[in-house]
Design a protein around this motif. Structure first.
Motif, PDB file in Angstrom:
ATOM      1  N   PRO A   1      14.089  69.130  -9.698  1.00  0.00           N
ATOM      2  CA  PRO A   1      14.652  68.114  -8.788  1.00  0.00           C
ATOM      3  C   PRO A   1      15.949  67.488  -9.280  1.00  0.00           C
ATOM      4  CG  PRO A   1      12.330  67.675  -9.320  1.00  0.00           C
ATOM      5  CD  PRO A   1      12.828  68.682 -10.295  1.00  0.00           C
ATOM      6  N   LEU A   2      16.304  67.715 -10.540  1.00  0.00           N
ATOM      7  CA  LEU A   2      17.426  67.004 -11.152  1.00  0.00           C
ATOM      8  C   LEU A   2      18.678  67.858 -11.309  1.00  0.00           C
ATOM      9  CD1 LEU A   2      15.406  65.220 -13.998  1.00  0.00           C
ATOM     10  CD2 LEU A   2      16.024  64.290 -11.749  1.00  0.00           C
ATOM     11  N   VAL A   3      18.518  69.168 -11.370  1.00  0.00           N
ATOM     12  CA  VAL A   3      19.660  70.058 -11.565  1.00  0.00           C
ATOM     13  C   VAL A   3      20.361  70.303 -10.240  1.00  0.00           C
ATOM     14  CG1 VAL A   3      18.606  71.136 -13.588  1.00  0.00           C
ATOM     15  CG2 VAL A   3      18.206  72.122 -11.310  1.00  0.00           C
ATOM     16  N   SER A   4      21.484  71.009 -10.279  1.00  0.00           N
ATOM     17  CA  SER A   4      22.215  71.290  -9.048  1.00  0.00           C
ATOM     18  C   SER A   4      21.390  72.182  -8.127  1.00  0.00           C
ATOM     19  CB  SER A   4      23.558  71.942  -9.358  1.00  0.00           C
ATOM     20  OG  SER A   4      23.369  73.231  -9.899  1.00  0.00           O
ATOM     21  N   GLU A   5      21.729  72.178  -6.856  1.00  0.00           N
ATOM     22  CA  GLU A   5      20.897  72.883  -5.867  1.00  0.00           C
ATOM     23  C   GLU A   5      20.910  74.396  -6.051  1.00  0.00           C
ATOM     24  OE1 GLU A   5      24.154  73.083  -2.190  1.00  0.00           O
ATOM     25  OE2 GLU A   5      22.382  71.784  -2.059  1.00  0.00           O
ATOM     26  N   SER A   6      21.905  74.935  -6.753  1.00  0.00           N
ATOM     27  CA  SER A   6      21.958  76.377  -7.003  1.00  0.00           C
ATOM     28  C   SER A   6      21.786  76.697  -8.489  1.00  0.00           C
ATOM     29  CB  SER A   6      23.278  76.955  -6.495  1.00  0.00           C
ATOM     30  OG  SER A   6      24.377  76.327  -7.147  1.00  0.00           O
ATOM     31  N   ALA A   7      21.134  75.798  -9.222  1.00  0.00           N
ATOM     32  CA  ALA A   7      20.977  75.965 -10.674  1.00  0.00           C
ATOM     33  C   ALA A   7      20.001  77.089 -11.004  1.00  0.00           C
ATOM     34  CB  ALA A   7      20.489  74.665 -11.296  1.00  0.00           C
ATOM     35  N   SER A   8      20.092  77.547 -12.237  1.00  0.00           N
ATOM     36  CA  SER A   8      19.164  78.560 -12.736  1.00  0.00           C
ATOM     37  C   SER A   8      18.460  78.041 -13.983  1.00  0.00           C
ATOM     38  CB  SER A   8      19.900  79.858 -13.067  1.00  0.00           C
ATOM     39  OG  SER A   8      20.755  79.675 -14.189  1.00  0.00           O
ATOM     40  N   PHE A   9      17.279  78.590 -14.221  1.00  0.00           N
ATOM     41  CA  PHE A   9      16.527  78.367 -15.451  1.00  0.00           C
ATOM     42  C   PHE A   9      16.355  79.715 -16.135  1.00  0.00           C
ATOM     43  CE2 PHE A   9      15.283  74.985 -12.586  1.00  0.00           C
ATOM     44  CZ  PHE A   9      15.279  73.862 -13.396  1.00  0.00           C
ATOM     45  N   THR A  10      16.629  79.752 -17.433  1.00  0.00           N
ATOM     46  CA  THR A  10      16.398  80.972 -18.210  1.00  0.00           C
ATOM     47  C   THR A  10      15.495  80.612 -19.381  1.00  0.00           C
ATOM     48  OG1 THR A  10      18.614  81.775 -17.641  1.00  0.00           O
ATOM     49  CG2 THR A  10      17.446  82.901 -19.435  1.00  0.00           C
ATOM     50  N   LEU A  11      14.305  81.225 -19.412  1.00  0.00           N
ATOM     51  CA  LEU A  11      13.302  80.928 -20.431  1.00  0.00           C
ATOM     52  C   LEU A  11      13.245  82.060 -21.455  1.00  0.00           C
ATOM     53  CD1 LEU A  11      10.460  79.514 -18.145  1.00  0.00           C
ATOM     54  CD2 LEU A  11      12.523  78.376 -19.011  1.00  0.00           C
ATOM     55  N   ILE A  12      12.488  81.833 -22.530  1.00  0.00           N
ATOM     56  CA  ILE A  12      12.368  82.822 -23.606  1.00  0.00           C
ATOM     57  C   ILE A  12      10.915  83.287 -23.717  1.00  0.00           C
ATOM     58  CG2 ILE A  12      12.143  80.973 -25.338  1.00  0.00           C
ATOM     59  CD1 ILE A  12      13.713  84.454 -25.921  1.00  0.00           C
ATOM     60  N   THR A  13      10.708  84.595 -23.761  1.00  0.00           N
ATOM     61  CA  THR A  13       9.386  85.151 -24.040  1.00  0.00           C
ATOM     62  C   THR A  13       9.529  86.045 -25.273  1.00  0.00           C
ATOM     63  OG1 THR A  13       9.518  87.098 -22.603  1.00  0.00           O
ATOM     64  CG2 THR A  13       8.808  85.038 -21.601  1.00  0.00           C
ATOM     65  N   GLY A  14       9.113  87.285 -25.205  1.00  0.00           N
ATOM     66  CA  GLY A  14       9.262  88.161 -26.353  1.00  0.00           C
ATOM     67  C   GLY A  14       8.455  89.435 -26.199  1.00  0.00           C
ATOM     68  N   VAL A  15       8.787  90.376 -27.050  1.00  0.00           N
ATOM     69  CA  VAL A  15       8.205  91.717 -26.993  1.00  0.00           C
ATOM     70  C   VAL A  15       6.684  91.705 -27.110  1.00  0.00           C
ATOM     71  CG1 VAL A  15       8.439  92.132 -29.483  1.00  0.00           C
ATOM     72  CG2 VAL A  15       8.454  94.076 -27.900  1.00  0.00           C
ATOM     73  N   LEU A  16       6.116  90.680 -27.749  1.00  0.00           N
ATOM     74  CA  LEU A  16       4.667  90.666 -27.970  1.00  0.00           C
ATOM     75  C   LEU A  16       3.878  90.480 -26.680  1.00  0.00           C
ATOM     76  CD1 LEU A  16       4.310  88.728 -31.333  1.00  0.00           C
ATOM     77  CD2 LEU A  16       4.812  91.133 -30.888  1.00  0.00           C
ATOM     78  N   ALA A  17       4.533  90.124 -25.596  1.00  0.00           N
ATOM     79  CA  ALA A  17       3.852  90.063 -24.306  1.00  0.00           C
ATOM     80  C   ALA A  17       3.395  91.452 -23.875  1.00  0.00           C
ATOM     81  CB  ALA A  17       4.764  89.461 -23.246  1.00  0.00           C
ATOM     82  N   ARG A  18       4.104  92.485 -24.332  1.00  0.00           N
ATOM     83  CA  ARG A  18       3.794  93.851 -23.919  1.00  0.00           C
ATOM     84  C   ARG A  18       3.428  94.765 -25.089  1.00  0.00           C
ATOM     85  NH1 ARG A  18       9.096  92.594 -23.550  1.00  0.00           N
ATOM     86  NH2 ARG A  18      10.606  93.867 -24.682  1.00  0.00           N
ATOM     87  N   ASP A  19       3.661  94.319 -26.313  1.00  0.00           N
ATOM     88  CA  ASP A  19       3.425  95.171 -27.481  1.00  0.00           C
ATOM     89  C   ASP A  19       2.958  94.296 -28.649  1.00  0.00           C
ATOM     90  OD1 ASP A  19       3.282  97.394 -29.037  1.00  0.00           O
ATOM     91  OD2 ASP A  19       5.410  97.900 -28.931  1.00  0.00           O
ATOM     92  N   PRO A  20       1.673  93.914 -28.676  1.00  0.00           N
ATOM     93  CA  PRO A  20       1.174  92.951 -29.670  1.00  0.00           C
ATOM     94  C   PRO A  20       1.243  93.471 -31.104  1.00  0.00           C
ATOM     95  CG  PRO A  20      -0.368  93.199 -27.838  1.00  0.00           C
ATOM     96  CD  PRO A  20       0.639  94.294 -27.705  1.00  0.00           C
ATOM     97  N   ILE A  21       1.246  92.538 -32.051  1.00  0.00           N
ATOM     98  CA  ILE A  21       1.173  92.857 -33.469  1.00  0.00           C
ATOM     99  C   ILE A  21       0.048  92.045 -34.114  1.00  0.00           C
ATOM    100  CG2 ILE A  21       3.635  93.420 -33.655  1.00  0.00           C
ATOM    101  CD1 ILE A  21       3.995  90.646 -35.013  1.00  0.00           C
ATOM    102  N   PHE A  22      -0.318  92.436 -35.306  1.00  0.00           N
ATOM    103  CA  PHE A  22      -1.354  91.737 -36.068  1.00  0.00           C
ATOM    104  C   PHE A  22      -0.913  90.302 -36.342  1.00  0.00           C
ATOM    105  CE2 PHE A  22      -3.806  90.973 -40.060  1.00  0.00           C
ATOM    106  CZ  PHE A  22      -5.083  91.246 -39.555  1.00  0.00           C
TER     107      PHE A  22
END
Length: 199
Positions: A100-121
């Motif tokens: 509600p606070l950013v401009s009407e055409s704003a974008s959000f870019t978040l961070i995930t990572g490879v472990l979502a698809r290729d887990p490790i110990f």
């Protein structure tokens, strides 16, 4: 564009800030310390204060998040909560409060990572949190106000971080952090939404 970059001091955050400034953007940095705005993204009140200080922005980019690294048999319920708040719910809150606070055409870019698809110990919580972020991005893309966009960048281990994390990512092909930084540029300056940019 005026861009709010959360987590600007880490390996990824520094590279994202440099890439955005090279493109001529006005980058406002936010992190726990040594930034334009101090923020603890695990605290919704701190996020609220950050947005109040930042004012209206054209994009919000997050390069921050933390999870515990332990074997499943050693993880406590609190570890799971800490990981979900530290990496997933904190970013959800950035979008929930920010939309509600950013401009009407704003974008959000978040961070995930490879472990979502290729887990490790020892990476169970990271895989859980990354998967949650990616699912949220796809869902939020169809519910954000018209013209607002959301994407996530999902990098593998950085070449620059091999000395610290290389033993955990045996056999993974590292990529230079600048490739992930360019994915942030693509997300912010482009037109796509609901995308997970896998690096």
């Amino acid at each position: 564009m005026k861009i709010l970059l959360v987590g600007a001091n880490g390996t990824l955050g520094q590279s994202v800030r440099a890439a955005l400034r090279e493109r001529g953007h006005d980058v406002l940095s936010a992190s726990r310390k040594d930034s334009d705005i101090a923020v603890d993204i695990t605290d919704p009140r701190s996020i609220q204060a950050m947005y109040e200080r930042a004012g209206r922005v054209d994009a919000v980019a997050c390069a921050a998040g933390s999870v515990p690294w332990r074997q499943l048999s050693e993880l406590s319920h609190q570890d799971m909560l800490d990981g979900m708040v530290g990496k997933a719910l904190s970013q959800v809150e950035l979008v929930r409060q920010g939309s509600p606070l950013v401009s009407e055409s704003a974008s959000f870019t978040l961070i995930t990572g490879v472990l979502a698809r290729d887990p490790i110990f020892t990476g169970t919580v990271a895989s859980l949190a990354n998967g949650a972020v990616e699912s949220f991005v796809r869902a939020a893309a169809i519910e954000l106000p018209h013209r607002q966009r959301i994407n996530a960048v999902s990098p593998t281990v950085f070449t620059e971080s091999l000395a610290e994390y290389g033993d955990a990512f045996i056999g993974f092909e590292p990529e230079p952090v600048r490739k992930s930084a360019q994915a942030y540029v693509r997300s912010i300056e482009g037109h796509q939404t609901g995308r997970i940019f896998e690096i």
